[in-house]
Motif scaffolding. Structure first.
Motif, PDB file in Angstrom:
ATOM      1  N   ASN A  32       0.822  -1.214   0.000  1.00  0.00           N
ATOM      2  CA  ASN A  32       0.000   0.000   0.000  1.00  0.00           C
ATOM      3  C   ASN A  32       0.853   1.259   0.000  1.00  0.00           C
ATOM      4  N   ALA A  33       1.984   1.247   0.701  1.00  0.00           N
ATOM      5  CA  ALA A  33       2.868   2.412   0.712  1.00  0.00           C
ATOM      6  C   ALA A  33       3.388   2.700  -0.690  1.00  0.00           C
ATOM      7  N   LYS A  34       3.590   1.666  -1.468  1.00  0.00           N
ATOM      8  CA  LYS A  34       4.135   1.844  -2.818  1.00  0.00           C
ATOM      9  C   LYS A  34       3.057   2.167  -3.859  1.00  0.00           C
ATOM     10  N   PHE A  35       1.874   1.534  -3.759  1.00  0.00           N
ATOM     11  CA  PHE A  35       0.890   1.627  -4.840  1.00  0.00           C
ATOM     12  C   PHE A  35      -0.418   2.333  -4.493  1.00  0.00           C
ATOM     13  N   ALA A  36      -0.700   2.584  -3.237  1.00  0.00           N
ATOM     14  CA  ALA A  36      -1.993   3.163  -2.865  1.00  0.00           C
ATOM     15  C   ALA A  36      -2.131   4.576  -3.419  1.00  0.00           C
ATOM     16  N   LYS A  37      -3.343   4.896  -3.827  1.00  0.00           N
ATOM     17  CA  LYS A  37      -3.664   6.240  -4.319  1.00  0.00           C
ATOM     18  C   LYS A  37      -4.892   6.732  -3.581  1.00  0.00           C
ATOM     19  N   ALA A  38      -4.878   8.006  -3.257  1.00  0.00           N
ATOM     20  CA  ALA A  38      -6.063   8.606  -2.635  1.00  0.00           C
ATOM     21  C   ALA A  38      -7.156   8.712  -3.697  1.00  0.00           C
ATOM     22  N   PRO A  39      -8.406   8.508  -3.318  1.00  0.00           N
ATOM     23  CA  PRO A  39      -9.483   8.616  -4.311  1.00  0.00           C
ATOM     24  C   PRO A  39      -9.638  10.054  -4.795  1.00  0.00           C
ATOM     25  N   ALA A  40     -10.081  10.206  -6.032  1.00  0.00           N
ATOM     26  CA  ALA A  40     -10.298  11.547  -6.600  1.00  0.00           C
ATOM     27  C   ALA A  40     -11.375  12.286  -5.821  1.00  0.00           C
ATOM     28  N   LYS A  41     -12.383  11.557  -5.373  1.00  0.00           N
ATOM     29  CA  LYS A  41     -13.450  12.143  -4.559  1.00  0.00           C
ATOM     30  C   LYS A  41     -13.559  11.330  -3.277  1.00  0.00           C
ATOM     31  N   PRO A  42     -13.600  11.986  -2.139  1.00  0.00           N
ATOM     32  CA  PRO A  42     -13.643  11.233  -0.884  1.00  0.00           C
ATOM     33  C   PRO A  42     -14.998  10.601  -0.583  1.00  0.00           C
ATOM     34  N   ASP A  43     -16.030  10.982  -1.324  1.00  0.00           N
ATOM     35  CA  ASP A  43     -17.367  10.452  -1.073  1.00  0.00           C
ATOM     36  C   ASP A  43     -17.470   8.981  -1.496  1.00  0.00           C
ATOM     37  N   ASN A  44     -18.366   8.254  -0.860  1.00  0.00           N
ATOM     38  CA  ASN A  44     -18.659   6.887  -1.241  1.00  0.00           C
ATOM     39  C   ASN A  44     -19.620   6.937  -2.424  1.00  0.00           C
ATOM     40  N   LEU A  45     -19.168   6.540  -3.601  1.00  0.00           N
ATOM     41  CA  LEU A  45     -19.984   6.625  -4.803  1.00  0.00           C
ATOM     42  C   LEU A  45     -20.612   5.288  -5.197  1.00  0.00           C
ATOM     43  N   HIS A  46     -20.561   4.297  -4.313  1.00  0.00           N
ATOM     44  CA  HIS A  46     -21.212   3.023  -4.596  1.00  0.00           C
ATOM     45  C   HIS A  46     -22.728   3.216  -4.584  1.00  0.00           C
TER      46      HIS A  46
END
Length: 117
Positions: A32-46
């Motif tokens: 996760n330290a190497k590949f994790a990305k923050a979501p473009a939008k913090p909202d839950n879009l499910h």
């Protein structure tokens, strides 16, 4: 990630479940330290689940169409399935029906979304 995990286990010379489980936490942290990305939008879009939970088996099943023969049988998985004889089933001769193989192995034959067996 699954492919990478197998390789990392091999590199670490891990060959049993206990050592693998102990290794997993540190692996996930490094991955996760190497590949994790923050979501473009913090909202839950499910989208909300718009199906009754007891109907999920119908969603997660194998579906196929099968032809009903004159002798009220159909072929599935190299087997012949004989349908129960009644007026509704007799009306299906020469037509295609929907066959549902449920996750628990049960098989349902349906015509116009109604169970037939």
């Amino acid at each position: 990630m699954q492919d990478r995990l197998v390789k990392e286990l091999r590199i670490a010379d891990i060959s049993n479940i206990e050592d693998g489980n102990a290794f997993l936490a540190s692996f996930v942290e490094r991955y996760n330290a190497k590949f994790a990305k923050a979501p473009a939008k913090p909202d839950n879009l499910h989208r909300a689940l718009n199906i009754e939970p007891d109907r999920l088996a119908e969603v997660f099943c194998l579906r196929d169409k099968r032809y009903v023969t004159k002798d009220l049988t159909l072929k599935y998985d190299r087997k012949r399935i004989r349908l129960e004889v009644n007026d509704l089933i007799r009306s299906l001769v020469g037509k295609y029906v929907d066959l549902y193989e449920m996750p628990d192995g049960r098989i349902q034959v349906r015509a116009k979304r109604h169970p037939q067996h």
